[in-house]
Design a protein around this motif. Structure first.
Motif, PDB file in Angstrom:
ATOM      1  N   UNK A  14       0.776  -1.231   0.000  1.00 19.82           N
ATOM      2  CA  UNK A  14       0.000   0.000   0.000  1.00 19.82           C
ATOM      3  C   UNK A  14       0.814   1.290   0.000  1.00 19.82           C
ATOM      4  N   UNK A  15       2.118   1.280   0.339  1.00 25.32           N
ATOM      5  CA  UNK A  15       2.851   2.542   0.221  1.00 25.32           C
ATOM      6  C   UNK A  15       2.907   2.989  -1.236  1.00 25.32           C
ATOM      7  N   UNK A  16       2.952   4.278  -1.444  1.00 29.50           N
ATOM      8  CA  UNK A  16       3.015   4.812  -2.801  1.00 29.50           C
ATOM      9  C   UNK A  16       4.447   4.906  -3.319  1.00 29.50           C
ATOM     10  N   UNK A  17       5.404   4.967  -2.378  1.00 30.74           N
ATOM     11  CA  UNK A  17       6.786   5.138  -2.759  1.00 30.74           C
ATOM     12  C   UNK A  17       7.704   4.307  -1.867  1.00 30.74           C
ATOM     13  N   UNK A  18       8.828   3.923  -2.437  1.00 34.59           N
ATOM     14  CA  UNK A  18       9.890   3.257  -1.695  1.00 34.59           C
ATOM     15  C   UNK A  18      11.128   4.109  -1.896  1.00 34.59           C
ATOM     16  N   UNK A  19      11.633   4.687  -0.836  1.00 38.51           N
ATOM     17  CA  UNK A  19      12.758   5.618  -0.896  1.00 38.51           C
ATOM     18  C   UNK A  19      13.956   4.972  -0.218  1.00 38.51           C
ATOM     19  N   UNK A  20      15.128   5.114  -0.816  1.00 36.77           N
ATOM     20  CA  UNK A  20      16.356   4.646  -0.184  1.00 36.77           C
ATOM     21  C   UNK A  20      17.307   5.820  -0.032  1.00 36.77           C
ATOM     22  N   UNK A  21      17.771   6.030   1.202  1.00 33.80           N
ATOM     23  CA  UNK A  21      18.740   7.077   1.506  1.00 33.80           C
ATOM     24  C   UNK A  21      20.043   6.425   1.947  1.00 33.80           C
ATOM     25  N   UNK A  22      21.150   6.983   1.479  1.00 37.09           N
ATOM     26  CA  UNK A  22      22.462   6.463   1.850  1.00 37.09           C
ATOM     27  C   UNK A  22      23.272   7.566   2.528  1.00 37.09           C
ATOM     28  N   UNK A  23      24.469   7.210   2.941  1.00 38.22           N
ATOM     29  CA  UNK A  23      25.338   8.152   3.631  1.00 38.22           C
ATOM     30  C   UNK A  23      26.728   8.107   2.994  1.00 38.22           C
ATOM     31  N   UNK A  24      27.409   9.230   2.989  1.00 35.82           N
ATOM     32  CA  UNK A  24      28.784   9.283   2.513  1.00 35.82           C
ATOM     33  C   UNK A  24      29.659   8.573   3.545  1.00 35.82           C
ATOM     34  N   UNK A  25      30.360   7.492   3.154  1.00 34.20           N
ATOM     35  CA  UNK A  25      31.139   6.738   4.137  1.00 34.20           C
ATOM     36  C   UNK A  25      32.346   7.500   4.677  1.00 34.20           C
ATOM     37  N   UNK A  26      32.650   8.642   4.097  1.00 33.73           N
ATOM     38  CA  UNK A  26      33.776   9.450   4.562  1.00 33.73           C
ATOM     39  C   UNK A  26      33.343  10.498   5.580  1.00 33.73           C
ATOM     40  N   UNK A  27      32.052  10.612   5.793  1.00 35.27           N
ATOM     41  CA  UNK A  27      31.538  11.556   6.788  1.00 35.27           C
ATOM     42  C   UNK A  27      31.370  10.835   8.117  1.00 35.27           C
ATOM     43  N   UNK A  28      31.657  11.507   9.171  1.00 35.99           N
ATOM     44  CA  UNK A  28      31.479  11.006  10.534  1.00 35.99           C
ATOM     45  C   UNK A  28      32.467   9.872  10.822  1.00 35.99           C
ATOM     46  N   UNK A  29      32.550   9.457  12.066  1.00 38.08           N
ATOM     47  CA  UNK A  29      33.670   8.610  12.485  1.00 38.08           C
ATOM     48  C   UNK A  29      33.436   7.102  12.427  1.00 38.08           C
ATOM     49  N   UNK A  30      32.179   6.672  12.333  1.00 39.20           N
ATOM     50  CA  UNK A  30      31.910   5.228  12.352  1.00 39.20           C
ATOM     51  C   UNK A  30      30.577   4.933  11.673  1.00 39.20           C
ATOM     52  N   UNK A  31      30.374   3.675  11.273  1.00 39.22           N
ATOM     53  CA  UNK A  31      29.072   3.307  10.714  1.00 39.22           C
ATOM     54  C   UNK A  31      27.920   3.573  11.690  1.00 39.22           C
ATOM     55  N   UNK A  32      28.170   3.370  12.980  1.00 38.20           N
ATOM     56  CA  UNK A  32      27.125   3.613  13.974  1.00 38.20           C
ATOM     57  C   UNK A  32      26.757   5.099  14.028  1.00 38.20           C
ATOM     58  N   UNK A  33      27.759   5.957  13.967  1.00 30.77           N
ATOM     59  CA  UNK A  33      27.482   7.398  13.961  1.00 30.77           C
ATOM     60  C   UNK A  33      26.777   7.794  12.668  1.00 30.77           C
ATOM     61  N   UNK A  34      27.217   7.213  11.542  1.00 30.81           N
ATOM     62  CA  UNK A  34      26.565   7.510  10.260  1.00 30.81           C
ATOM     63  C   UNK A  34      25.111   7.054  10.284  1.00 30.81           C
TER      64      UNK A  34
END
Length: 103
Positions: A14-34
């Protein structure tokens, strides 16, 4: 109760859209922080959209997932008001250094 309802609706397509957001792996100090910043970015994007479109309704269910390399991305099942891909991309460029947004 609403969460269970959203899960059921997502499973039924039933959702109208499926959105995927990513992160720049060079920003912030760890995957957990990202991951935390990615959740913050989605919240910020919604608030900005609501400020510009006060009567718009945005319903969503978001799931945070790690890639094989352990980097976070956010999958969002969304319905209601349409947010243009170019606009979301500009927000993600500013907030996360990651302008690639898939809708």
């Amino acid at each position: 109760m609403r969460r269970n309802e959203l899960v059921r609706e997502a499973k039924e397509g039933m959702p109208e859209r499926f959105i995927t957001l990513t992160v720049n792996p060079h920003w912030f100090s760890s995957p957990e922080e990202r991951a935390a910043k990615l959740v913050w970015a989605w919240r910020t994007i919604r608030r900005r959209f609501q400020k510009d479109h006060p009567n718009a309704k945005i319903e969503f269910m978001a799931v945070l997932e790690a890639t094989k390399l352990g980097e976070p991305h956010l999958h969002i099942c969304q319905r209601g008001a349409y947010m243009r891909q170019a606009w979301i991309s500009a927000q993600m460029r500013e907030l996360m250094g990651a302008p690639v947004v898939d809708i």
